[in-house]
Design a protein around this motif. Structure first.
Motif, PDB file in Angstrom:
ATOM      1  N   ALA A  89      30.496  47.320  50.041  1.00  0.00           N
ATOM      2  CA  ALA A  89      29.659  48.471  50.362  1.00  0.00           C
ATOM      3  C   ALA A  89      30.499  49.733  50.378  1.00  0.00           C
ATOM      4  O   ALA A  89      31.625  49.735  50.893  1.00  0.00           O
ATOM      5  N   GLY A  90      29.962  50.808  49.812  1.00  0.00           N
ATOM      6  CA  GLY A  90      30.643  52.090  49.823  1.00  0.00           C
ATOM      7  C   GLY A  90      31.709  52.198  48.757  1.00  0.00           C
ATOM      8  O   GLY A  90      32.056  51.237  48.064  1.00  0.00           O
ATOM      9  N   THR A  91      32.245  53.382  48.609  1.00  0.00           N
ATOM     10  CA  THR A  91      33.226  53.631  47.555  1.00  0.00           C
ATOM     11  C   THR A  91      34.492  52.814  47.771  1.00  0.00           C
ATOM     12  O   THR A  91      34.969  52.636  48.892  1.00  0.00           O
ATOM     13  N   GLN A  92      35.031  52.287  46.667  1.00  0.00           N
ATOM     14  CA  GLN A  92      36.269  51.510  46.695  1.00  0.00           C
ATOM     15  C   GLN A  92      37.392  52.225  45.936  1.00  0.00           C
ATOM     16  O   GLN A  92      38.414  51.622  45.628  1.00  0.00           O
ATOM     17  N   GLY A  93      37.146  53.490  45.593  1.00  0.00           N
ATOM     18  CA  GLY A  93      38.169  54.253  44.893  1.00  0.00           C
ATOM     19  C   GLY A  93      37.964  54.247  43.386  1.00  0.00           C
ATOM     20  O   GLY A  93      37.291  53.388  42.828  1.00  0.00           O
ATOM     21  N   ALA A  94      38.592  55.210  42.714  1.00  0.00           N
ATOM     22  CA  ALA A  94      38.413  55.395  41.275  1.00  0.00           C
ATOM     23  C   ALA A  94      39.428  54.564  40.501  1.00  0.00           C
ATOM     24  O   ALA A  94      40.294  55.091  39.787  1.00  0.00           O
ATOM     25  N   ALA A  95      39.337  53.241  40.658  1.00  0.00           N
ATOM     26  CA  ALA A  95      40.265  52.352  39.961  1.00  0.00           C
ATOM     27  C   ALA A  95      39.590  51.012  39.757  1.00  0.00           C
ATOM     28  O   ALA A  95      38.684  50.617  40.512  1.00  0.00           O
ATOM     29  N   TRP A  96      40.027  50.303  38.704  1.00  0.00           N
ATOM     30  CA  TRP A  96      39.524  48.946  38.460  1.00  0.00           C
ATOM     31  C   TRP A  96      40.113  48.006  39.511  1.00  0.00           C
ATOM     32  O   TRP A  96      41.312  48.020  39.778  1.00  0.00           O
ATOM     33  N   ARG A  97      39.266  47.169  40.107  1.00  0.00           N
ATOM     34  CA  ARG A  97      39.696  46.216  41.117  1.00  0.00           C
ATOM     35  C   ARG A  97      39.212  44.827  40.728  1.00  0.00           C
ATOM     36  O   ARG A  97      38.139  44.661  40.168  1.00  0.00           O
ATOM     37  N   ARG A  98      40.010  43.831  41.045  1.00  0.00           N
ATOM     38  CA  ARG A  98      39.663  42.454  40.734  1.00  0.00           C
ATOM     39  C   ARG A  98      38.995  41.801  41.931  1.00  0.00           C
ATOM     40  O   ARG A  98      39.377  42.031  43.084  1.00  0.00           O
ATOM     41  N   ALA A  99      37.977  40.988  41.641  1.00  0.00           N
ATOM     42  CA  ALA A  99      37.300  40.223  42.683  1.00  0.00           C
ATOM     43  C   ALA A  99      36.977  38.839  42.138  1.00  0.00           C
ATOM     44  O   ALA A  99      36.920  38.633  40.920  1.00  0.00           O
ATOM     45  N   SER A 100      36.745  37.907  43.031  1.00  0.00           N
ATOM     46  CA  SER A 100      36.403  36.551  42.616  1.00  0.00           C
ATOM     47  C   SER A 100      35.559  35.893  43.689  1.00  0.00           C
ATOM     48  O   SER A 100      35.574  36.292  44.862  1.00  0.00           O
ATOM     49  N   ALA A 101      34.801  34.879  43.270  1.00  0.00           N
ATOM     50  CA  ALA A 101      33.963  34.129  44.199  1.00  0.00           C
ATOM     51  C   ALA A 101      33.786  32.724  43.650  1.00  0.00           C
ATOM     52  O   ALA A 101      33.687  32.522  42.435  1.00  0.00           O
ATOM     53  N   THR A 102      33.744  31.756  44.528  1.00  0.00           N
ATOM     54  CA  THR A 102      33.576  30.362  44.136  1.00  0.00           C
ATOM     55  C   THR A 102      32.098  30.021  43.997  1.00  0.00           C
ATOM     56  O   THR A 102      31.308  30.270  44.920  1.00  0.00           O
ATOM     57  N   ILE A 103      31.730  29.457  42.856  1.00  0.00           N
ATOM     58  CA  ILE A 103      30.372  28.967  42.633  1.00  0.00           C
ATOM     59  C   ILE A 103      30.353  27.496  43.017  1.00  0.00           C
ATOM     60  O   ILE A 103      31.089  26.695  42.431  1.00  0.00           O
ATOM     61  N   PRO A 104      29.541  27.105  44.002  1.00  0.00           N
ATOM     62  CA  PRO A 104      29.600  25.726  44.512  1.00  0.00           C
ATOM     63  C   PRO A 104      29.076  24.704  43.513  1.00  0.00           C
ATOM     64  O   PRO A 104      28.283  25.005  42.635  1.00  0.00           O
ATOM     65  N   GLN A 105      29.508  23.483  43.691  1.00  0.00           N
ATOM     66  CA  GLN A 105      29.225  22.391  42.772  1.00  0.00           C
ATOM     67  C   GLN A 105      27.771  21.957  42.799  1.00  0.00           C
ATOM     68  O   GLN A 105      27.243  21.456  41.813  1.00  0.00           O
ATOM     69  N   HIS A 106      27.091  22.135  43.915  1.00  0.00           N
ATOM     70  CA  HIS A 106      25.773  21.525  44.099  1.00  0.00           C
ATOM     71  C   HIS A 106      24.643  22.223  43.340  1.00  0.00           C
ATOM     72  O   HIS A 106      23.496  21.818  43.453  1.00  0.00           O
ATOM     73  N   LEU A 107      24.953  23.300  42.590  1.00  0.00           N
ATOM     74  CA  LEU A 107      23.887  24.047  41.927  1.00  0.00           C
ATOM     75  C   LEU A 107      23.135  23.172  40.936  1.00  0.00           C
ATOM     76  O   LEU A 107      23.715  22.345  40.231  1.00  0.00           O
ATOM     77  N   LEU A 108      21.831  23.396  40.860  1.00  0.00           N
ATOM     78  CA  LEU A 108      20.984  22.646  39.947  1.00  0.00           C
ATOM     79  C   LEU A 108      21.149  23.171  38.527  1.00  0.00           C
ATOM     80  O   LEU A 108      21.660  24.272  38.316  1.00  0.00           O
TER      81      LEU A 108
END
Length: 809
Positions: free
Chosen positions: A714-733
């Motif tokens: 949420a809100g400004t994170q600055g004028a630069a490219w930033r890396r993010a990641s998230a785990t997608i769980p195994q149980h998805l249909l």
């Protein structure tokens, strides 16, 4: 501070309002506020609701609430009230973050969100200035935004005139979200009147406008036209037709030779057939049991006490109404006013019936709106005949078909005696399909209605998909059904029969509205579904494509005339939509020069194969990602300082882009195969900057399941490219999708995404931590606490390193 605000508002004339009181400018009277300038300087209209009290010749009566309430007055009787509002960071149940007029947080609107009682003791009510003498073509349009979905009718509009209160409009059940259009018709009103908005839900209102309400302007009448006083002309077909087109009503005088039935006293020799599954009933709105689809007034008197006839019954079926026996003397015309509302399966059929045959003269179908629309039918021949009016109720018993003001021209000569309906024999051949089925392969088999227009041919001859909207119009309208209720309509071939296509033509309606045509029920569609149009707007035309599904109609695309007659091409994304949905074409062009040469559906079959994987750098294509249409606020491909090469392509959403009215922009992946071996890690690079950029979410959705939030900022994170990641769980249909979503707070800022990658296994713990999110990096305890610069009381730095602001953690 709150007390100072109220005191300041009281000094200005409206407690709690930043705007001056309209009472200082005076009020209207019966001789003013009639939508027409009767003085050279329009001073008779200047205090009737125009913005800043300024009326100009030819200008519509409109208010955008920018620094003024234009005479609209809060008349609530509880603490739940209307007040001027401005955009702010959007949260559930609060004001919208931007107005409709400017699309910024600096624009004003009227709102009910503050001082909310739970539940409100009484609705919040906002009343217009006193106006007078609305023309029969008068319509009120506005834009509203509801922060929460309330029950059907939680936001309403009503008309008060002559001691009567007439409901004009009510919000549908699915009304929350971005700014939505509101359209209501006042009907002809003699004398003074007011309209009132009432709400028991949090709602904002903006850009209220009365259109086509003034008397006709001065012009020279054609030889066959009838002049009006003080100005205007009436065509012969609109003389004695039950609608006052002249402000003095002279076009509805001297009509003794017409046979008119307003149903105020009786049935006027029209007779209902008692042998049908349903029957016609005569009553008035004030005595009929309440129904969301049934008329709230008649056409003749424009009041709830006026009478009309309607199809009565609680199940699907049909009802028939017979005229007296007639013979044509020269020409015989029927004008009627119909109300078809609440279901697309309703139909009104007009037949000519002799002793030997029954011939269909006219048919109107669909949900044509909550008002009375004018329709004409012409009858020819030398035999005695009867007019048969058939109302067919479809699957929804709560829908409505009603009639009022049946008017026969002098050439329809009444005869004595009646005759029986002609006998019709069932032709030999296959057993016909049921009403809710489709006959394909020359009637050899029947399909369920859900298999028709589903972008998959189930019939061997493809007839189940041949009348669904995709067409070059060489053989009719290709499944598009005209649902116009005004003076222009969609017709096959348009102006030039030698050039196939859809075009515009004259129509019998009384309103000055857009021509409208809809497809049958469609869907489901695939993630890649798009509509391709080849069109010509004409020099001054307007053309739009809208979609209607669970929510009210939403414009996906539009084009305006550019002074030329050149053919143009457009591709409009539809994306994945559940069945049922419909597409709608809306258009207008003064000289009927607008035309559509072809419509095609691209990659719409739900069984379309999906691109494998989510990884994409967006340099050559979108790799199966697509932008959901969102009221102009959408993800678009840009070339600039990307993350991949430093000068390449990436996806971006700009809240300040022209036409951006939506609250959220969503980028959706194609459905993916299930994760059967292990979790997976989705990584991406993003930019989130600007003081009003809002909240950036990463969501995942399984087939048939609700969306889940995997990551958010949420809100400004600055004028630069930033890396993010998230785990997608195994149980998805099977068939899961990943969604990037921006919920904007205002109009200043931008968001971008690049270099999306999916790798097997869960995401590793980050090597760096900026502590912006609670629980970040799994660091806790040992006396360490997360803090903001503004809350250190001098015991720490005044701003963080990540954002460089006092709000940074």
């Amino acid at each position: 501070m709150a007390r100072l605000w109220v005191l300041w508002g009281a000094l200005l004339g409206w407690a709690g309002s930043p705007f001056p009181s309209w009472g200082a400018y005076g009020n209207s009277s019966a001789s003013t506020c009639n939508f027409a300038c009767d003085r050279w300087d329009c001073s008779d209209e200047s205090h009737c609701g125009y913005r800043n009290g300024l009326a100009l010749p030819g200008a519509a009566l409109a208010c955008d609430f920018e620094g003024t309430t234009c005479g609209w007055e809060d008349v609530s009787t509880s603490g739940y009230r209307w007040h001027p509002g401005r955009g702010r960071g959007w949260v559930h149940g609060a004001d919208p973050p931007f107005d409709h007029t400017l699309g910024t947080d600096q624009g004003w609107y009227m709102s009910t969100s503050e001082q909310r009682a739970k539940p409100p003791a009484a609705p919040a009510r906002l009343r217009s200035p006193t106006l007078s003498d609305a023309a029969s073509t008068c319509e009120l349009c506005a834009w509203y935004s509801m922060a929460e979905t309330g029950p059907n009718g939680s936001f309403t509009l009503e008309l008060s005139h002559g001691g009567h209160v007439v409901p004009l409009w009510r919000s549908p059940a699915s009304s929350s979200g971005a700014w939505r259009p509101l359209l209501a018709y006042t009907g002809r009103v003699r004398g003074t009147f007011q309209v009132t908005f009432s709400s028991v839900a949090s709602v904002a209102l903006d850009d209220v406008q009365f259109r086509n309400c003034r008397p006709q302007s001065s012009r020279s009448c054609a030889p066959d036209e009838r002049p009006c006083l003080p100005s205007g002309c009436v065509a012969p077909a609109r003389h004695c037709d039950g609608t006052e087109d002249c402000s003095d009503g002279s076009d509805e005088q001297g009509c003794e030779t017409f046979f008119s039935c307003p149903f105020e006293e009786d049935w006027c020799r029209w007779a209902a057939d008692a042998n049908q599954s349903l029957s016609w009933a005569r009553n008035c709105s004030s005595q009929v049991p309440s129904s969301p689809a049934r008329p709230t007034r008649d056409h003749t008197t424009n009041t709830p006490e006026g009478h009309f006839i309607y199809v009565a019954g609680a199940q699907p079926g049909r009802a028939e109404l017979f005229s007296p026996t007639l013979v044509v003397n020269g020409s015989c015309h029927l004008v009627l006013y119909a109300h078809l509302h609440g279901s697309d399966a309703n139909r009104l059929n007009v037949y000519s019936q002799t002793e030997t045959k029954r011939e269909l003269i006219l048919s109107r179908a669909g949900d044509l709106g909550d008002f009375w629309f004018r329709q004409e039918a012409t009858f020819n021949g030398t035999e005695d005949f009867q007019i048969v009016l058939e109302g067919v109720i479809g699957k929804d018993p709560q829908s409505s078909i009603a009639l009022d003001d049946l008017i026969l021209s002098p050439g329809c000569i009444q005869q004595s005696g009646l005759f029986s309906a002609p006998h019709t024999e069932q032709p030999p051949g296959p057993v016909p399909c049921k009403d809710d089925q489709f006959a394909c392969d020359s009637g050899a088999r029947c399909l369920g209605s859900e298999q028709v227009c589903d972008f998959k041919a189930d019939c061997d001859d493809d007839t189940d998909e041949s009348q669904c909207g995709a067409s070059n119009f060489t053989h009719g309208m290709g499944g598009w059904a005209d649902v116009s209720v005004g003076r222009i309509q969609w017709v096959s071939a348009g102006r030039d029969p030698a050039s196939p296509g859809l075009g515009l033509g004259q129509a019998p309606g009384q309103m000055l509205s857009l021509a409208r045509a809809t497809t049958p029920l469609l869907g489901p569609s695939s993630w890649a579904c798009a509509v391709e149009l080849q069109f010509n707007t004409g020099p001054q035309g307007f053309l739009a494509l809208a979609v209607t599904d669970a929510a009210p109609g939403q414009w996906l695309w539009h084009a305006q005339g550019n002074g030329t007659a050149a053919w143009q091409h457009a591709t409009v994304a539809l994306g994945a939509r559940e069945r049922p949905f419909q597409l709608e074409l809306l258009a207008t062009e003064e000289d009927f020069a607008l035309a559509i040469k072809s419509v095609a559906f691209l990659d719409c079959g739900a069984s379309l194969s999906h691109p494998s994987g989510l990884s994409c750098n967006f340099e050559s294509n979108l790799c199966g990602w697509f932008a959901e249409p969102g009221d102009g606020f959408e993800w678009r491909l840009h070339i600039g300082q990307d993350h991949t090469t430093g000068r390449g392509s990436f996806l971006s959403a700009d809240p300040a882009a022209p036409g951006s009215r939506g609250r959220r922009a969503r980028l959706v992946s194609a459905p993916q195969a299930s994760l059967t071996l292990s979790n997976a890690c989705l990584s991406f690079w993003y930019r989130l900057e600007g003081p009003q950029i809002g909240t950036f979410n990463l969501l995942v959705k399984s087939a048939g399941a609700a969306e889940e939030v995997l990551w958010t900022r949420a809100g400004t994170q600055g004028a630069a490219w930033r890396r993010a990641s998230a785990t997608i769980p195994q149980h998805l249909l099977p068939g899961f999708q990943v969604i990037f979503e921006l919920l904007r707070d205002g109009f200043v800022g931008t968001v971008a995404v690049d270099d999306v990658a999916l790798a097997p296994g869960p995401c590793a713990a980050p090597l760096r931590c900026n502590f912006e999110e609670p629980g970040a990096c799994n660091v806790s305890g040992g006396g360490w606490v997360r803090w903001q610069g503004g809350g250190t009381s001098g015991q720490g730095p005044l701003h963080d390193r990540t954002l460089g602001t006092s709000e940074g953690e």
